[in-house]
Design a protein around this motif. Structure first.
Motif, mmCIF file in Angstrom:
data_model
loop_
_atom_site.group_PDB
_atom_site.id
_atom_site.type_symbol
_atom_site.label_atom_id
_atom_site.label_comp_id
_atom_site.label_asym_id
_atom_site.label_seq_id
_atom_site.Cartn_x
_atom_site.Cartn_y
_atom_site.Cartn_z
ATOM 1 N N PRO A 291 0.524 -1.210 -0.083
ATOM 2 C CA PRO A 291 0.064 -0.004 -0.042
ATOM 3 C C PRO A 291 0.815 1.170 0.045
ATOM 4 N N SER A 292 0.433 2.358 -0.626
ATOM 5 C CA SER A 292 1.065 3.607 -0.614
ATOM 6 C C SER A 292 -0.149 4.720 -0.272
ATOM 7 N N ALA A 293 0.417 5.694 0.515
ATOM 8 C CA ALA A 293 -0.592 6.535 0.868
ATOM 9 C C ALA A 293 -0.049 8.117 0.679
ATOM 10 N N GLY A 294 -0.745 9.019 0.690
ATOM 11 C CA GLY A 294 -0.533 10.347 0.508
ATOM 12 C C GLY A 294 -1.832 11.275 0.246
ATOM 13 N N ASP A 295 -1.655 12.714 0.247
ATOM 14 C CA ASP A 295 -2.807 13.453 0.159
ATOM 15 C C ASP A 295 -2.765 13.683 -1.253
ATOM 16 N N LEU A 296 -3.543 13.041 -1.929
ATOM 17 C CA LEU A 296 -3.744 13.191 -3.642
ATOM 18 C C LEU A 296 -4.340 14.422 -3.794
ATOM 19 N N ASP A 297 -5.476 14.780 -2.910
ATOM 20 C CA ASP A 297 -6.353 15.850 -3.330
ATOM 21 C C ASP A 297 -6.163 17.165 -2.707
ATOM 22 N N GLY A 298 -5.259 17.302 -1.806
ATOM 23 C CA GLY A 298 -5.015 18.512 -1.083
ATOM 24 C C GLY A 298 -5.949 18.800 0.012
ATOM 25 N N ASP A 299 -6.649 17.863 0.567
ATOM 26 C CA ASP A 299 -7.633 18.178 1.587
ATOM 27 C C ASP A 299 -6.980 17.974 3.098
ATOM 28 N N GLY A 300 -5.898 17.596 3.052
ATOM 29 C CA GLY A 300 -5.217 17.356 4.263
ATOM 30 C C GLY A 300 -5.210 16.093 4.931
ATOM 31 N N ARG A 301 -5.724 15.074 4.327
ATOM 32 C CA ARG A 301 -6.115 13.849 4.715
ATOM 33 C C ARG A 301 -5.476 13.022 3.537
ATOM 34 N N ALA A 302 -4.575 11.822 4.000
ATOM 35 C CA ALA A 302 -4.292 11.026 3.128
ATOM 36 C C ALA A 302 -5.155 9.764 2.592
ATOM 37 N N GLU A 303 -4.942 9.567 1.479
ATOM 38 C CA GLU A 303 -5.789 8.548 0.670
ATOM 39 C C GLU A 303 -4.698 7.204 0.576
ATOM 40 N N VAL A 304 -5.255 6.149 0.760
ATOM 41 C CA VAL A 304 -4.429 4.702 0.463
ATOM 42 C C VAL A 304 -4.595 4.311 -0.909
ATOM 43 N N VAL A 305 -3.648 3.994 -1.544
ATOM 44 C CA VAL A 305 -3.464 3.377 -2.947
ATOM 45 C C VAL A 305 -3.138 1.961 -3.025
ATOM 46 N N GLN A 306 -3.958 1.105 -3.296
ATOM 47 C CA GLN A 306 -3.603 -0.236 -3.379
ATOM 48 C C GLN A 306 -4.018 -1.017 -4.854
ATOM 49 N N ALA A 307 -2.859 -1.690 -5.100
ATOM 50 C CA ALA A 307 -2.817 -2.328 -6.257
ATOM 51 C C ALA A 307 -3.125 -3.899 -6.172
ATOM 52 N N THR A 308 -3.912 -4.744 -7.072
ATOM 53 C CA THR A 308 -4.355 -5.901 -6.710
ATOM 54 C C THR A 308 -4.157 -6.679 -8.040
ATOM 55 N N LEU A 309 -4.088 -7.985 -8.166
ATOM 56 C CA LEU A 309 -4.237 -9.094 -9.028
ATOM 57 C C LEU A 309 -5.599 -9.505 -9.303
ATOM 58 N N PRO A 310 -5.873 -10.101 -10.512
ATOM 59 C CA PRO A 310 -7.307 -10.519 -10.798
ATOM 60 C C PRO A 310 -7.383 -11.815 -10.094
ATOM 61 N N ALA A 311 -8.756 -12.225 -9.603
ATOM 62 C CA ALA A 311 -9.029 -13.222 -8.965
ATOM 63 C C ALA A 311 -9.977 -14.138 -9.683
ATOM 64 N N ASP A 312 -9.742 -15.066 -10.206
ATOM 65 C CA ASP A 312 -11.002 -16.124 -10.870
ATOM 66 C C ASP A 312 -11.732 -16.674 -9.850
ATOM 67 N N ASP A 313 -13.007 -16.627 -10.306
ATOM 68 C CA ASP A 313 -14.100 -17.144 -9.494
ATOM 69 C C ASP A 313 -13.631 -18.787 -8.883
ATOM 70 N N ASP A 314 -13.013 -19.381 -9.908
ATOM 71 C CA ASP A 314 -12.660 -20.952 -9.537
ATOM 72 C C ASP A 314 -11.598 -21.036 -8.050
ATOM 73 N N LEU A 315 -11.007 -19.828 -7.823
ATOM 74 C CA LEU A 315 -10.189 -19.667 -6.819
ATOM 75 C C LEU A 315 -11.011 -19.760 -5.648
ATOM 76 N N PHE A 316 -12.168 -19.218 -5.511
ATOM 77 C CA PHE A 316 -12.934 -19.152 -4.234
ATOM 78 C C PHE A 316 -13.532 -20.442 -3.891
ATOM 79 N N GLN A 317 -13.571 -21.494 -4.756
ATOM 80 C CA GLN A 317 -14.088 -22.816 -4.428
ATOM 81 C C GLN A 317 -13.740 -23.679 -3.219
#
Length: 531
Positions: A291-317
């Motif tokens: 995760p990365s975090a920073g004040d992207l929009d200048g409102d004084g509060r940080a946002e959290v940026v999180q990248a993910t990979l795809p999950a196929d439905d079969d993996l949930f079985q």
């Protein structure tokens, strides 16, 4: 006396003619095998390629011990003594931790080898850097594992700039069964309570996060141990933690994300408590996307940026109850780049769709000079740059068009950002490793805005592959950053710490033999290590 020519009798040569015929045959064969002495057009020599020169003091060689060790190490830069000149800190899996100053000179008191502990002993994850004792000089904090597996000891070292241990360190992290397993994540050093002295945060095992003060004492309320998820699982934490002030109290929270299918993103305060609205359940997969975090929009509060990979439905079985339908879990989930507020909601315009090749998390950098960071995310051959609303910046994505012609396995590092030529515009640096039929290649890329290669890039080194993320740091004192990386020889060789002065070029042959250091000058060997 004139000798008569050989005569034939009944179609056979007379005695004495056989040696001469054999000589003629050899001459004919030689005319085929040996070069023709007749002057002809010269054969073109192998083409020359222009490569950046190595920075002074580089490369360095670290021999490989005979025992089994991981390939991956780390390279970071920090101004330990705060004199305005950065040092290069390299952690090598051979069991060596080095700190190099300007010109590649080893700092006094270094390297550290940890030979007093049961072998094999080596660092895992990138070190953290910060002032633990409040004296104005930073310490290097590194996680080290010692001894054979299973039953390895996990240690945390806090080392002064002069190479000595800080009082109270190293510490042995108490073993609690499976939870004692180490994580490949970086060690986080951050001032959690705002008193001007940094604390040490380290992820371990299954859902455990430990925090220590500058004297090596466990902070009240820690370690943090995540509760089992909805399926009764406790997942490991392989992505490096980060820190940001999400609740606006002036003190940063620790951000960690689990690794695996349907992981949770967690924010933990100074007392080891989960923030309200956390954990945030993600429907995809996370491996080492931090995760990365920073004040992207200048409102004084940080946002959290999180990248993910795809999950196929079969993996949930395996997570479904016996007889449950797919709809009980949900359909396949595509990869995405999320921007999340402290209340757990997604920022308008996000998530940004990703493919299946976002191997590393996002990084934040101010690309347009407005004082607010933009989001950089690599995804296979694409590099995206996004504003606070999730829109692509002009000129992006930047595409990599010079991938390896043939490959069995190709790996790409995270992108680094630096102004290599001091023109006020950023360049984007990446390392790519290729494996083909047992042969390895390391390629360094540096792209400008618009996708054009920077001067001297790309270039390729045969027989090597990346063993760290690349970084850009001024190692010569000329204010221009050099590009540095730790590389390993083939798939099971020693390590080389490489750094290039990209402002200077050298010319080398365009073809290489299958062995030898054809593109590397004589190496400086950094000691020996125990077997």
């Amino acid at each position: 006396m004139k000798h008569p020519s050989p005569q034939r009798a009944c179609g056979r040569p007379v005695p004495g003619s056989i040696p001469r015929l054999a000589g003629l045959a050899l001459l004919a064969l030689a005319s085929i095998l040996l070069p023709d002495p007749t002057p002809r057009d010269p054969v073109a020599a192998p083409p020359l390629k222009t490569l950046p020169s190595y920075a002074p003091g580089f490369p360095l060689l670290f021999p490989r011990p005979v025992d089994i060790r991981p390939r991956e190490g780390s390279v970071v830069a920090a101004d330990l003594d705060r004199d305005g000149r950065p040092e290069l800190i390299a952690s090598v899996p051979s069991g060596v931790l080095v700190v190099l100053g300007e010109g590649g000179v080893m700092r006094p008191g270094w390297p550290r080898r940890f030979q007093e502990w049961p072998q094999p002993t080596y660092a895992v994850g990138a070190p953290g850097v910060g002032d633990l004792d409040g004296d104005g000089v930073d310490e290097v904090v590194i996680c080290v594992v010692s001894g054979p597996s299973p039953g390895r000891t996990v240690l945390l070292f806090a080392i002064r700039a002069d190479g000595s241990d800080l009082p109270g360190w190293p510490i042995v992290v108490p073993a609690t069964g499976a939870q004692a397993a180490y994580s490949p994540a970086a060690t986080l050093v951050v001032d959690l309570d705002g008193d001007g002295r940094a604390e040490v945060v380290r992820a371990l095992g299954l859902g455990e996060v430990w925090a220590f003060d500058g004297g090596g004492l466990l902070l009240p309320g820690w370690p943090f141990r995540s509760a089992p998820d909805a399926w009764g699982r406790r997942l490991s934490i392989n992505a490096s933690p980060s820190a940001a002030d999400l609740d606006g109290d002036g003190r940063p929270e620790v951000l960690v994300v689990e690794s695996g299918l349907a992981p949770r993103l967690m924010a933990i305060d100074f007392m080891g408590h989960m923030l309200p609205h956390f954990p945030i359940q993600l429907g995809e997969i996370v491996e080492r996307q931090s995760p990365s975090a920073g004040d992207l929009d200048g409102d004084g509060r940080a946002e959290v940026v999180q990248a993910t990979l795809p999950a196929d439905d079969d993996l949930f079985q395996p997570l479904r109850a016996p007889g449950a339908e797919s709809a009980d879990i949900g359909p396949s989930v595509p990869a995405a780049l999320h921007s999340l507020r402290a209340d757990g909601t997604e920022v308008s315009g996000w998530p940004f769709p990703l493919g299946a090749a976002a191997s590393w998390g996002a990084s934040l950098a101010d690309l347009d000079g407005d004082g607010r960071p933009e989001v950089l995310q690599g995804d296979g051959n694409a590099l995206y740059a996004l504003d606070a609303g999730g829109a692509l910046l002009q000129g992006f994505p930047i595409m990599v068009h010079r991938s390896f012609a043939r490959s069995q396995s190709e790996q790409a590092s995270q992108w680094a950002v630096a102004d290599l030529d001091l023109d006020g515009q950023p360049e984007f640096v990446q390392a790519r490793s290729n494996l083909l039929d047992g042969w390895t290649q390391l390629r360094l890329l540096a792209l400008r805005l618009g996708g054009q290669p920077a001067h001297g890039f790309p270039f390729t080194l045969d027989g090597l592959q990346a063993a760290s993320q690349p970084i850009a740091v001024d190692l010569t004192g000329d204010r221009r950053p050099e590009v540095a990386i730790l590389a390993t020889e083939g798939t099971n060789g020693g390590w080389r710490l490489l750094a290039w002065d990209v402002s200077r070029d050298r010319r080398v042959a365009g073809t290489a033999p299958s062995t030898g250091d054809w593109r590397l000058p004589p190496l400086t060997v950094v000691g020996t290590v125990p077997p």
